[in-house]
Design a protein around this motif. Structure first.
Motif, PDB file in Angstrom:
ATOM      1  N   ASN A 276       0.738  -1.137   0.038  1.00 47.53           N
ATOM      2  CA  ASN A 276      -0.047   0.019  -0.032  1.00 47.53           C
ATOM      3  C   ASN A 276       0.740   1.254  -0.124  1.00 47.53           C
ATOM      4  O   ASN A 276       1.623   1.630   0.805  1.00 47.53           O
ATOM      5  N   VAL A 277       0.679   2.075  -1.015  1.00 45.73           N
ATOM      6  CA  VAL A 277       1.667   3.236  -1.143  1.00 45.73           C
ATOM      7  C   VAL A 277       0.586   4.506  -1.239  1.00 45.73           C
ATOM      8  O   VAL A 277      -0.222   4.628  -1.904  1.00 45.73           O
ATOM      9  N   VAL A 278       0.981   5.444  -0.366  1.00 47.59           N
ATOM     10  CA  VAL A 278       0.331   6.725  -0.221  1.00 47.59           C
ATOM     11  C   VAL A 278       1.368   7.786  -0.797  1.00 47.59           C
ATOM     12  O   VAL A 278       2.546   7.799  -0.507  1.00 47.59           O
ATOM     13  N   VAL A 279       0.694   8.391  -1.774  1.00 53.35           N
ATOM     14  CA  VAL A 279       1.541   9.563  -2.525  1.00 53.35           C
ATOM     15  C   VAL A 279       0.971  10.855  -2.365  1.00 53.35           C
ATOM     16  O   VAL A 279      -0.191  10.982  -2.083  1.00 53.35           O
ATOM     17  N   ASN A 280       1.611  11.877  -2.679  1.00 53.68           N
ATOM     18  CA  ASN A 280       1.101  13.361  -2.055  1.00 53.68           C
ATOM     19  C   ASN A 280       0.389  14.198  -3.231  1.00 53.68           C
ATOM     20  O   ASN A 280       0.470  15.433  -3.208  1.00 53.68           O
ATOM     21  N   HIS A 281      -0.178  13.272  -4.190  1.00 49.41           N
ATOM     22  CA  HIS A 281      -0.826  14.021  -5.391  1.00 49.41           C
ATOM     23  C   HIS A 281      -1.954  12.958  -5.624  1.00 49.41           C
ATOM     24  O   HIS A 281      -1.816  11.822  -5.391  1.00 49.41           O
ATOM     25  N   PRO A 282      -2.924  13.568  -6.338  1.00 45.64           N
ATOM     26  CA  PRO A 282      -4.204  12.778  -6.692  1.00 45.64           C
ATOM     27  C   PRO A 282      -3.794  11.827  -7.694  1.00 45.64           C
ATOM     28  O   PRO A 282      -2.626  11.936  -8.351  1.00 45.64           O
ATOM     29  N   ALA A 283      -4.509  10.839  -8.075  1.00 43.74           N
ATOM     30  CA  ALA A 283      -4.442   9.806  -8.940  1.00 43.74           C
ATOM     31  C   ALA A 283      -4.529  10.557 -10.352  1.00 43.74           C
ATOM     32  O   ALA A 283      -5.103  11.462 -10.558  1.00 43.74           O
ATOM     33  N   PRO A 284      -3.434  10.155 -11.285  1.00 47.30           N
ATOM     34  CA  PRO A 284      -3.269  10.846 -12.369  1.00 47.30           C
ATOM     35  C   PRO A 284      -4.314  10.437 -13.554  1.00 47.30           C
ATOM     36  O   PRO A 284      -4.189  10.954 -14.826  1.00 47.30           O
ATOM     37  N   SER A 303      -4.533  -0.946  -7.753  1.00 46.19           N
ATOM     38  CA  SER A 303      -5.994  -0.369  -7.440  1.00 46.19           C
ATOM     39  C   SER A 303      -5.717   0.997  -6.496  1.00 46.19           C
ATOM     40  O   SER A 303      -4.884   0.968  -5.767  1.00 46.19           O
ATOM     41  N   TYR A 304      -6.570   1.976  -6.959  1.00 45.77           N
ATOM     42  CA  TYR A 304      -6.764   3.159  -6.426  1.00 45.77           C
ATOM     43  C   TYR A 304      -7.775   3.000  -5.309  1.00 45.77           C
ATOM     44  O   TYR A 304      -9.075   3.110  -5.614  1.00 45.77           O
ATOM     45  N   MET A 305      -7.625   3.152  -4.020  1.00 46.45           N
ATOM     46  CA  MET A 305      -8.524   3.209  -2.969  1.00 46.45           C
ATOM     47  C   MET A 305      -9.247   4.032  -2.976  1.00 46.45           C
ATOM     48  O   MET A 305     -10.868   4.114  -2.554  1.00 46.45           O
ATOM     49  N   ASP A 306      -8.775   5.594  -3.115  1.00 47.65           N
ATOM     50  CA  ASP A 306      -9.659   6.591  -3.177  1.00 47.65           C
ATOM     51  C   ASP A 306     -10.436   6.826  -4.337  1.00 47.65           C
ATOM     52  O   ASP A 306     -11.572   7.868  -4.366  1.00 47.65           O
ATOM     53  N   LEU A 307     -10.328   6.092  -5.234  1.00 46.62           N
ATOM     54  CA  LEU A 307     -11.169   6.269  -6.397  1.00 46.62           C
ATOM     55  C   LEU A 307     -12.244   5.147  -6.296  1.00 46.62           C
ATOM     56  O   LEU A 307     -13.319   5.512  -7.025  1.00 46.62           O
TER      57      LEU A 307
END
Length: 451
Positions: A276-284, A303-307
């Motif tokens: 699980n990887v958290v990045v400091n920008h929204p999904a591209p 998978s993008y959990m926030d999407l």
């Protein structure tokens, strides 16, 4: 009394449909099993990607009554050597580079012209060649099979395929060679997902009022005397037992003869390392998940959990869940740190993460049971186990050796169950999705008799 081993979705559903006139014994300190959702530093992580696209109205309604949910179209995509190809790739050949684009079409057309309707494929490799043509099959699904199922396609049967792998029509492949089709051919066009709390929120109604005893790890099952012993030194007698934890482990905790334990060891399953990887920008992009066909990459599905649900994440950031699979066929030989480093490099290479400095957090979870592997020994081994358990109250059922279950057919035909019942993906060793686990609980309640 009736007891249930395991408080995963199948166990919770069985208890719910028995009006909770039973008791559940769970190894963990929480319920949910593989649909449990973990919360960490503002992000919610499921144990692998889950979305609901069930065709059963009963399950839709049950889930809808459990929590607020979101419903939205999905746009899965594929990554192949620097190219993005809409899913399913077999009907989107236009996005592939040459010469594989044209080679795939010609190979497909050649394969379809030679299909013999009488001859059935002996294994999944033959099925892939028949369905897609050799060129596409070897470059795409065969490689993905090794990554996801952890074994070459010739080691798999075909009885699990069903609607799980799209079998394209000739005209769709021809049209998709030229340009994008007007409508997707993926079996999931829209899905539902809980608004908050992760996928586990769909179990809210099932678990309410359930009698669950946590931290109860099974160490021995006495089928003769109908007693289960736990690691804390306690034991529980039963009249009827519903087992939902992994069938091989169930057998190995009994006094079954070595022949049956050997059959249990023949049952193959993959395990998944979730990164699980958290990045400091929204999904591209808008693609909720994607498949990675590059053989050399660890990343298999991302998978993008926030999407799935904005409340799964933090505004302005994104959470990527990367799946990496292992099994007895493909064992993990590399260190965790080296795999994490490689995966982070892959995310940057694919453009999903801007650069390494954008990565704020990485956490991992190893799940022992991911997917039942439908290899050639499975059916015979399962048949031996079920015949043995028949001595202790298990009643053989229609479709019990099949990877999937037709619930409409099964619920229409009563089949009284005995004092020992298997339930769930790993309890029955099937290719179940979440709706199957719910329907199994309903089926048990209608056939178990006086519980």
């Amino acid at each position: 009394m009736t007891i249930i081993l395991g408080a995963g979705l199948a166990g919770l559903s069985t208890s719910y449909h028995l009006n909770h006139a039973c008791e559940i014994f769970e190894k963990q300190d929480h319920s949910g099993g593989h649909i449990y959702s973990h919360k960490l530093n503002g992000f919610t992580w499921d144990e692998g990607p889950h979305v609901s696209f069930t065709k059963y109205e009963y399950v839709k309604q049950l889930f809808a009554e459990s929590c607020e949910y979101l419903e939205f179209p999905v746009y899965p995509t594929n990554y192949y050597k620097g190219h993005w190809v809409a899913h399913p790739a077999q009907t989107n050949l236009y996005a592939l580079p040459e010469p594989i684009r044209t080679e795939s079409l010609n190979s497909f057309l050649d394969s379809r012209s030679k299909i013999d309707p009488v001859t059935k494929p002996k294994n999944y490799k033959e099925w892939l060649h028949m369905a897609f043509g050799e060129r596409f099959a070897e470059e795409f699904p065969s490689i993905y099979t090794i990554k996801y199922w952890t074994t070459p396609p010739e080691n798999l049967t075909t009885d699990w395929v069903g609607e799980r792998v799209y079998y394209p029509q000739v005209e769709d492949v021809k049209a998709g060679y030229v340009a994008a089709l007007k409508e997707t051919k993926h079996y999931q066009s829209s899905v539902r997902y809980p608004k908050s709390g992760g996928y586990f929120s769909y179990a809210n109604k099932l678990k309410a009022n359930a009698k669950i005893r946590y931290n109860k790890e099974v160490v021995e099952i006495d089928l003769e005397n109908k007693t289960v012993k736990f690691s804390d030194g306690t034991s529980q007698a039963y009249k009827k037992l519903v087992n939902t934890f992994a069938l091989p482990e169930f057998i190995l905790k009994t006094k079954a003869p070595e022949e049956i334990k050997a059959a249990a060891r023949e049952l193959s399953c993959s395990e998944v390392l979730l990164i699980n990887v958290v990045v400091n920008h929204p999904a591209p992009n808008v693609n909720q998940w994607l498949y990675v066909y590059d053989r050399e990459k660890y990343s298999t599905r991302i998978s993008y959990m926030d999407l799935f649900a904005p409340e799964n994440g933090i505004p302005g950031k994104s959470g990527l869940q990367v799946e990496v699979y292992f099994s007895k066929y493909r064992q993990q030989t590399e260190s965790l740190s080296s795999i994490i480093d490689a995966v982070c490099n892959e995310l940057v290479e694919m453009g999903l993460v801007k650069d390494h400095s954008a990565i704020e957090e990485v956490n991992t979870k190893k799940i022992k049971y991911a997917n039942v592997i439908f290899d050639h020994p499975r059916r015979e081994a399962l048949d031996k186990i079920y015949n043995y358990l028949g001595k202790y109250g298990l009643v053989r059922e229609d479709q019990d050796l099949e990877p999937m279950t037709d619930w409409n057919k099964k619920l229409e035909n009563p089949e009284p169950l005995g004092d020992l019942i298997m339930a769930g993906r790993f309890g029955e060793w099937k290719y179940y999705w979440t709706d199957d686990c719910v329907m199994r609980g309903l089926h048990i309640s209608k056939n178990i008799g006086q519980y």
